[in-house]
Design an enzyme around this catalytic site. Sequence first.
Site, mmCIF file in Angstrom:
data_model
loop_
_atom_site.group_PDB
_atom_site.id
_atom_site.type_symbol
_atom_site.label_atom_id
_atom_site.label_comp_id
_atom_site.label_asym_id
_atom_site.label_seq_id
_atom_site.Cartn_x
_atom_site.Cartn_y
_atom_site.Cartn_z
ATOM 1 N N ASN A 8 0.863 -1.185 0.000
ATOM 2 C CA ASN A 8 0.000 0.000 0.000
ATOM 3 C C ASN A 8 0.904 1.241 0.000
ATOM 4 O O ASN A 8 1.702 1.438 0.931
ATOM 5 C CB ASN A 8 -0.891 -0.040 1.253
ATOM 6 C CG ASN A 8 -1.807 1.163 1.355
ATOM 7 O OD1 ASN A 8 -1.396 2.287 1.098
ATOM 8 N ND2 ASN A 8 -3.035 0.944 1.775
ATOM 9 N N HIS A 44 -5.490 3.654 -1.665
ATOM 10 C CA HIS A 44 -6.775 3.909 -0.994
ATOM 11 C C HIS A 44 -7.087 5.398 -1.137
ATOM 12 O O HIS A 44 -6.833 6.184 -0.215
ATOM 13 C CB HIS A 44 -6.666 3.492 0.477
ATOM 14 C CG HIS A 44 -7.971 3.445 1.207
ATOM 15 N ND1 HIS A 44 -8.233 2.533 2.205
ATOM 16 C CD2 HIS A 44 -9.086 4.187 1.089
ATOM 17 C CE1 HIS A 44 -9.462 2.735 2.674
ATOM 18 N NE2 HIS A 44 -9.994 3.744 2.017
ATOM 19 N N HIS A 51 -3.888 11.874 0.525
ATOM 20 C CA HIS A 51 -2.673 11.117 0.143
ATOM 21 C C HIS A 51 -2.758 10.763 -1.346
ATOM 22 O O HIS A 51 -2.290 11.523 -2.178
ATOM 23 C CB HIS A 51 -2.391 9.931 1.068
ATOM 24 C CG HIS A 51 -3.575 9.257 1.670
ATOM 25 N ND1 HIS A 51 -4.532 8.656 0.896
ATOM 26 C CD2 HIS A 51 -3.948 9.092 2.967
ATOM 27 C CE1 HIS A 51 -5.437 8.143 1.708
ATOM 28 N NE2 HIS A 51 -5.141 8.392 2.956
ATOM 29 N N GLU A 71 -8.674 0.429 -3.012
ATOM 30 C CA GLU A 71 -9.564 0.330 -1.849
ATOM 31 C C GLU A 71 -10.374 1.606 -1.703
ATOM 32 O O GLU A 71 -9.878 2.693 -2.020
ATOM 33 C CB GLU A 71 -8.744 0.212 -0.556
ATOM 34 C CG GLU A 71 -7.845 -0.959 -0.445
ATOM 35 C CD GLU A 71 -6.995 -0.883 0.820
ATOM 36 O OE1 GLU A 71 -6.388 -1.895 1.146
ATOM 37 O OE2 GLU A 71 -6.923 0.185 1.470
ATOM 38 N N THR A 102 -7.904 6.377 9.300
ATOM 39 C CA THR A 102 -7.651 5.115 8.599
ATOM 40 C C THR A 102 -8.867 4.229 8.848
ATOM 41 O O THR A 102 -9.691 4.526 9.710
ATOM 42 C CB THR A 102 -6.346 4.457 9.084
ATOM 43 O OG1 THR A 102 -6.113 3.257 8.332
ATOM 44 C CG2 THR A 102 -6.361 4.132 10.561
ATOM 45 N N HIS A 192 -4.222 -4.517 7.731
ATOM 46 C CA HIS A 192 -4.242 -3.471 8.751
ATOM 47 C C HIS A 192 -3.329 -3.830 9.909
ATOM 48 O O HIS A 192 -3.525 -4.831 10.580
ATOM 49 C CB HIS A 192 -5.641 -3.164 9.288
ATOM 50 C CG HIS A 192 -5.861 -1.683 9.366
ATOM 51 N ND1 HIS A 192 -5.267 -0.906 10.319
ATOM 52 C CD2 HIS A 192 -6.529 -0.845 8.550
ATOM 53 C CE1 HIS A 192 -5.595 0.357 10.095
ATOM 54 N NE2 HIS A 192 -6.343 0.430 9.022
ATOM 55 N N HIS A 216 1.531 1.016 6.338
ATOM 56 C CA HIS A 216 2.181 1.833 7.362
ATOM 57 C C HIS A 216 3.491 1.229 7.892
ATOM 58 O O HIS A 216 4.537 1.885 7.865
ATOM 59 C CB HIS A 216 1.201 2.094 8.516
ATOM 60 C CG HIS A 216 1.754 3.001 9.550
ATOM 61 N ND1 HIS A 216 1.782 4.362 9.407
ATOM 62 C CD2 HIS A 216 2.358 2.736 10.729
ATOM 63 C CE1 HIS A 216 2.360 4.903 10.463
ATOM 64 N NE2 HIS A 216 2.722 3.934 11.277
#
Length: 239
Positions: A8, A44, A51, A71, A102, A192, A216
């Site tokens: 991601n 996403h 972002h 996403e 998030t 996640h 992340h």
Amino acid sequence: MATRLSVNINKIATLRNSRGGNNPDLLKVAADCERFGAQGITVHPRPDERHIRYSDVYSLKQIVTTEFNIEGNPLEDKFMQLVLDVKPEQVTLVPDDPGQLTSNHGWDTIGKADYLRDTIATFKRAGIRVSIFVDPVPELVAAAAATGTDRVELYTEAYASNYHTDKDAAIKDYIAAATIATQNNLGINAGHDLDLHNLNFFARSIPQLLEVSIGHALISDTLYYGLENTIQMYRRKLA
Ligand code: PXP
């Protein structure tokens, strides 16, 4: 089959946007992630484009050669249109609010069954594989099957936060959810808060796991290990 790693790249866009220019270059980073072993690129986009921008998604479509996964929340017309225009290999539907930091919960696959069925059918008619974000709750996973989705993405925040205290307890609900998904012919993704510490145990405990999308922690780890090493380290956790 080893679980596939989709990277991601939202955080790369956040860094770029913080100075308004094109450093780091999102397209170059996506191509390099693939060159270093990523088996997919995930983005996403959110309505405020804080972002990933919608225009990034069109540009990425031109250069991503692995699996492209978009996403987002299909309640936004702009998101529906984007995905139908770009036609990624996979769309992951997430019920997040526009300003949310998030994603923090999965779908109510029972209450939103009709809505999900119609929305998923629209994407599937366009030839796009659909995954929906769900909490590891047996009834919600069973109800996901009735929506026509191809896969579920198990929301792993609870697993990640309990992993260090008691990993066997932390994984329990996910094994049960995965069993129900498999019984209902649903493919399983997860994401996640997965990281270098908790990833291998998750993947070993759920052999049916097809794909993880990680942002992340992976991007944070590149500060210490570099992009190429980090991607290889995550791949080895899934081997
Ligand atoms: N899956 C979904 C649906 C997400 O919203 C996110 C975060 O954007 C992730 C996976 C990746 O989570 P993380 O950034 O914690 O790896």
